[in-house]
Design a protein around this motif. Structure first.
Motif, mmCIF file in Angstrom:
data_model
loop_
_atom_site.group_PDB
_atom_site.id
_atom_site.type_symbol
_atom_site.label_atom_id
_atom_site.label_comp_id
_atom_site.label_asym_id
_atom_site.label_seq_id
_atom_site.Cartn_x
_atom_site.Cartn_y
_atom_site.Cartn_z
ATOM 1 N N PRO A 297 0.848 -1.201 0.000
ATOM 2 C CA PRO A 297 0.000 0.000 0.000
ATOM 3 C C PRO A 297 0.881 1.248 0.000
ATOM 4 O O PRO A 297 1.963 1.235 0.586
ATOM 5 C CB PRO A 297 -0.791 -0.094 1.310
ATOM 6 N N ALA B 57 -5.386 0.461 -1.697
ATOM 7 C CA ALA B 57 -5.106 -0.390 -0.543
ATOM 8 C C ALA B 57 -4.897 0.451 0.710
ATOM 9 O O ALA B 57 -5.418 0.139 1.787
ATOM 10 C CB ALA B 57 -3.880 -1.245 -0.809
ATOM 11 N N LEU C 173 -7.208 0.285 4.078
ATOM 12 C CA LEU C 173 -6.648 0.026 5.411
ATOM 13 C C LEU C 173 -7.028 1.134 6.385
ATOM 14 O O LEU C 173 -7.384 0.875 7.539
ATOM 15 C CB LEU C 173 -5.121 -0.114 5.326
ATOM 16 N N SER C 174 -6.991 2.386 5.905
ATOM 17 C CA SER C 174 -7.331 3.466 6.842
ATOM 18 C C SER C 174 -8.823 3.426 7.188
ATOM 19 O O SER C 174 -9.213 3.776 8.302
ATOM 20 C CB SER C 174 -6.932 4.841 6.317
ATOM 21 N N ILE D 171 -10.543 0.671 7.515
ATOM 22 C CA ILE D 171 -10.633 -0.369 8.558
ATOM 23 C C ILE D 171 -10.217 0.203 9.910
ATOM 24 O O ILE D 171 -10.891 0.013 10.922
ATOM 25 C CB ILE D 171 -9.748 -1.579 8.183
ATOM 26 N N ALA D 172 -9.125 0.980 9.891
ATOM 27 C CA ALA D 172 -8.655 1.571 11.146
ATOM 28 C C ALA D 172 -9.717 2.492 11.729
ATOM 29 O O ALA D 172 -10.002 2.474 12.941
ATOM 30 C CB ALA D 172 -7.361 2.337 10.904
#
Ligand SMILES: Nc1ncnc2c1ncn2[C@@H]1O[C@H](COP(=O)(O)OP(=O)(O)OP(=O)(O)O)[C@@H](O)[C@H]1O
Ligand SMILES: [Mg+2]
Lengths: 256, 242
Positions: free
Chosen positions: B32, B209, B213-214, B216-217
């Motif tokens: 990512p 990506a 991911l951010s 999800i965070a």
């Protein structure tokens, strides 16, 4: 009876839940400004209906209810709420707000006098809080102020229920079978509390009950109802077997 | 089902090709890379704002609407319109509502907020109403018998019985709005979804990506926040509310 010594005067009270079926068939009765009256009678004869018409939890079909110098039967809205706050009610199943503390349940007796934002913030006048603590002591629950109501036994709940009603500083206390869910010993204690608080605070008390012996023991006056009418009205001594037969019908249930 | 599969042109071949494409896609996402930190941060913050504002307004509006919709306390003239509002708010997926609001108020976060307010009303308005319909009326009656005003009956007779469940619904809705706030951007209603969509269109898969991911965070952080809110209110509730 003259107006000054009469707390409640019911005139020709009729209640039909279903059109044409009179549950209360023209009840006319006065209650004095002091003393404990017991209303007895068979199941379904309209005892609860009578009490609930008085504080207008049930709408009367016809008749007058004179209380506090006016007929409260036609009142609506604010006027009705102002009449209600002068009438305390004790329920068979206590009807405490289960998730509130004992103290909050007592203070809820003052809600008729408390603006919503103060009630929301639990800002009750110090006078009310002091009175609540004093009443808790009187009903023997001095150390229970912060308990949640759902943590109490039946007898304790009914004590809170009575204290909540007396918090209103009512001019009349109604109790609909306050001891029917309690054991005999607790029932006697609860009746005692109601009689004593009634005397001490000068509040006339009307109690619906099924236990004739308990009624005789605590009441100054017995009102016997049958079929939506009053069939006996007099002192406890007057409750002879004959009278009980007229009230409840039959005689096989009368022991010896 | 076989008919449906046929209609959708689903076949083993396509599935295998799909897996293959997927593998290549994931390959291009690694590692990512945060190509545009500014637009990532802006998108995330905007999503967060959309979620929080929409949740607060949605909850505030749902309280009266849910109360009016409760058939055990309210007369028909009140429940009928309140139920109609809730039903209307539930009819469409938030993304469809977002498209409508983009048309109405233009691109940007306002459209996203409006869409999620509607979604919140549809969801928790209904849950509030159902919770109120399950309360014990005996407790309410006792409070009414003291001569309490309507508001006081609600505050002392109704609210204590539903408070805990309301907090549960409200935090759940915050969580769900956080998720949806990352999606409404795809139709131009503000938030990280817009950033994600344009990265997709530029075939900028390593940035995609990073965005995923951010998100999800952020959702996880939201979960923690929701748990904390529940903790605060239900703790307090033991003393005076719940
Ligand atoms: N909400 C209601 N709707 C219709 N009928 C009712 C309602 N409440 C009571 N009744 C009827 O009215 C009659 C009198 O009921 P009420 O509860 O006043 O009697 P009661 O004397 O208090 O009886 P109990 O001793 O069992 O409490 C009963 O026949 C009952 O079925
Ligand atoms: Mg009864």
């Amino acid at each position: 009876m003259n107006a000054a010594s009469t707390a409640l005067s019911v005139r020709g009270l009729v209640k039909e839940y279903v059109r044409g079926k009179k549950v209360l068939d023209g009840i006319t009765i006065d209650f004095a400004a002091s003393g404990l009256s017991a209303v007895i009678g068979p199941s379904g004869t309209g005892k609860s209906t009578l009490l609930r018409c008085v504080n207008r939890l049930v709408e009367p079909t016809a008749g007058q209810i004179h209380f506090g110098g006016r007929d409260i039967a036609p009142l609506k809205g604010r006027a009705l709420r102002e009449a209600r706050r002068e009438i305390g009610m004790v329920f068979q199943e206590y009807n405490l707000v289960e998730r509130l503390s004992v103290m909050e349940n007592l203070l809820s007796g003052r809600l008729g006098y408390t603006p919503a934002f103060k009630a929301w913030l639990r800002r009750f006048p110090q006078e009310d809080i002091d009175r609540a603590f004093a009443l808790l002591d009187q009903v023997g629950l001095g150390s229970f102020a912060n308990q949640r109501a759902d943590a109490l036994s039946g007898g304790q709940r009914q004590r809170v229920g009575i204290a909540r009603a007396v918090m209103q500083r009512p001019k009349l206390l109604l109790a609909d079978e306050p001891t029917s869910s309690l054991d005999p010993k607790t029932s006697v204690e609860i009746m005692g509390i109601m009689r004593d608080l009634g005397r001490e605070h000068g509040i006339p008390v009307i109690v619906n009950m099924h236990d004739v012996e308990l009624a005789k023991r605590f009441a100054d006056r017995i009102v016997g109802m049958s079929g939506g009418r009053i069939v006996y009205d007099g002192p406890p001594d007057g409750l002879t077997d004959d009278v009980l037969k007229t009230i409840y019908g039959g005689e096989s249930w009368l022991a010896g | 089902m076989i008919y449906a599969l046929g209609r959708l042109d689903f076949s083993w071949d396509r599935f295998v090709t799909g897996l293959d494409n997927g593998a290549r896609f994931i390959g291009r996402m690694l590692p990512p890379r945060i190509a545009q930190p500014d637009s990532l941060a802006k998108g995330l913050i905007e999503s967060l704002e959309i979620a929080i504002l929409a949740s607060s307004m949605g909850i505030l509006l749902s309280l009266p609407i849910g109360l009016f919709a409760a058939r055990n306390l309210m007369p028909v003239w009140a429940t009928w319109p309140a139920r109609a509002i809730i039903a209307a708010a539930r009819s469409f997926h938030p993304v469809i509502v977002a498209i409508i609001f983009v048309k109405a108020v233009g691109f940007g976060a306002l459209a996203g907020i409006c869409a999620l307010v509607v979604a919140s009303i549809g969801f928790i308005g209904k849950l509030f109403a159902e919770a109120i319909e399950e309360i014990s009326l005996k407790q309410v009656e006792a409070v009414r018998a003291t001569g309490a005003s309507f508001m006081n009956v609600i505050l002392f007779g109704v609210l204590p019985q539903v408070f805990g469940r309301f907090i549960g619904f409200a935090t759940y809705q915050l969580d769900s709005n956080l998720r949806n706030s990352t999606m409404v951007g795809i139709v131009g209603a503000g938030g990280i979804g817009g950033t994600l969509f344009s990265a997709f269109q530029r075939f900028d898969y390593d940035f995609v990506a990073a965005i995923l991911l951010s998100i999800i965070a952020m959702i996880m952080a939201g979960e923690v926040l929701a748990t904390w809110v529940r903790g605060v209110f239900l703790e307090k509730g033991k003393v005076d509310g719940e």
